[in-house]
Scaffold this motif. Structure first.
Motif, PDB file in Angstrom:
ATOM      1  N   THR A  67      39.504  41.966  50.113  1.00 16.69           N
ATOM      2  CA  THR A  67      40.287  42.618  49.069  1.00 16.69           C
ATOM      3  C   THR A  67      41.497  43.262  49.736  1.00 16.69           C
ATOM      4  N   VAL A 121      44.764  45.451  49.647  1.00 21.82           N
ATOM      5  CA  VAL A 121      45.234  46.574  48.841  1.00 21.82           C
ATOM      6  C   VAL A 121      46.681  46.892  49.190  1.00 21.82           C
ATOM      7  N   ARG A 176      53.639  42.759  43.999  1.00 20.69           N
ATOM      8  CA  ARG A 176      52.697  41.644  44.136  1.00 20.69           C
ATOM      9  C   ARG A 176      53.307  40.534  44.990  1.00 20.69           C
ATOM     10  N   ARG A 220      41.172  38.634  47.064  1.00 16.05           N
ATOM     11  CA  ARG A 220      41.582  39.346  45.861  1.00 16.05           C
ATOM     12  C   ARG A 220      42.701  40.301  46.243  1.00 16.05           C
ATOM     13  N   HIS A 273      44.810  43.615  45.216  1.00 15.30           N
ATOM     14  CA  HIS A 273      44.789  44.827  44.394  1.00 15.30           C
ATOM     15  C   HIS A 273      46.113  45.555  44.601  1.00 15.30           C
ATOM     16  N   ALA A 285      48.658  48.564  43.161  1.00 15.85           N
ATOM     17  CA  ALA A 285      48.613  49.758  42.314  1.00 15.85           C
ATOM     18  C   ALA A 285      49.723  50.721  42.679  1.00 15.85           C
ATOM     19  N   GLU A 318      43.699  55.290  47.055  1.00 20.24           N
ATOM     20  CA  GLU A 318      43.289  53.962  46.597  1.00 20.24           C
ATOM     21  C   GLU A 318      42.381  53.295  47.625  1.00 20.24           C
ATOM     22  N   LEU A 333      38.389  52.237  46.979  1.00 21.23           N
ATOM     23  CA  LEU A 333      37.911  50.866  47.121  1.00 21.23           C
ATOM     24  C   LEU A 333      36.951  50.696  48.293  1.00 21.23           C
TER      25      LEU A 333
END
Length: 315
Positions: A189, A191, A218, A238, A240, A242, A249, A253
């Protein structure tokens, strides 16, 4: 075990969290197919000429007194690991060092990864995120993993969480995260956070366009991950993104994650500044082991060949 591979080294201070780091290190060494070295740093004046090895009986050379309590306790930890991992090559070493942090930094030169507990006894007592561990994390020549909690067995498929900022210095952290995920058969993941700082020519503050902002961010994350997606096609990724504080954050996570990986912008004074703001807070608050990766430390070959295993004692 492949003797040509750099070992996993664990700083052993005989505290509860140090033993958590030992367990993490044993699992890591088994996954890598390398040896595990448990290193206890003790003041030189407190040590007889004793070599604690990976055999069942420690060797005592010369006219020396019986093994000291630290020696015996270190060997007991080694015996426990050997029982739990019969196929793992485990070496226990008690080494002299007036400065625990400096000694562990030197130990990191021949390691694939260096693991530490979060609280310690003696020279390391309560200082993992203070003078000792902070110094080790800043100056080590290899990725450093700080273990504060026991690995959870209740959360299946624990993912590797990694912070992405789109800079070149974050690439070693990404590589480390993908390699760790690949060994464990889990996903990554990634971030990426941002906090807009938009100012008009008149110096008045205006909110950023959230849609445009997220799309742009992104794109930054995707560009940083592109090469690793191709190199590690079997790792589920994935992303993430934000508009949040990075520390908050990442800590959020980390709950349920198997490992959290963060980068550092270097060693010494620069690393000090970075670790003081983001990495140090993550190290204190994360709910899983945290790996701090310096530029150039993401691959074991970046810091030399493994040390010859002929001697496992004091030198």
């Amino acid at each position: 075990m492949n003797a040509a591979l750099a070992p996993v080294v664990v700083g052993l201070d005989l505290s509860a969290t140090s033993e958590l780091a030992v367990d993490w290190g044993a699992t890591e060494a088994a996954l890598r197919g390398c040896s595990l070295e448990l290193v206890h740093v003790a003041p030189p004046t407190a040590l007889p000429a004793v070599v604690v090895s990976d055999t069942d009986t420690p060797h005592v050379y010369g006219d020396t007194p019986p093994l000291t309590l630290p020696h015996a306790r270190c060997e007991a930890v080694g015996a426990r690991v050997r029982d739990a991992h019969p196929s793992l090559d485990v070496v226990v070493r008690v080494v002299p060092g007036a400065d625990a942090a400096q000694t562990l930094v030197e130990e990191s030169r021949h390691a694939a990864v260096l693991a530490l507990g979060a609280r310690g006894l003696g020279a390391l007592r309560g200082m993992v995120l203070g003078s000792v561990s902070k110094a080790v994390t800043e100056h080590a020549h290899t990725p450093v993993v700080v273990v504060r909690h026991a690995a959870s067995t209740t959360v299946p498929h624990q993912r590797v969480v990694v912070g992405v900022d789109g800079s070149e210095v974050s690439a070693p952290a990404l590589r480390f995260a993908f390699e760790e995920a690949g060994r464990r058969g889990v996903g990554v993941t990634a971030v990426h956070t941002w906090q807009p700082d938009v100012r008009t020519p008149s110096t008045e503050w205006w909110p950023a366009d959230p849609i445009r902002g997220e799309a742009d961010e992104r794109a930054v994350a995707s560009e940083a991950l592109a090469g690793f997606r191709e190199e590690f096609p079997d790792v589920d990724v994935r992303v993430h993104v934000a508009e949040q504080d990075a520390v908050a954050e990442l800590v959020k996570l980390s709950s349920g994650a198997g490992l959290l990986v963060v980068g550092s912008r270097g060693r010494g004074a620069v690393a000090s500044a970075v670790l003081g703001s983001v990495s140090a807070t993550v190290l204190r608050k994360a709910h899983c082991p945290v790996a701090v990766v310096h530029p150039g430390s993401g691959r074991p070959e970046a810091h030399g060949s493994p040390r010859a295993p002929a001697s496992t004692g004091l030198s």
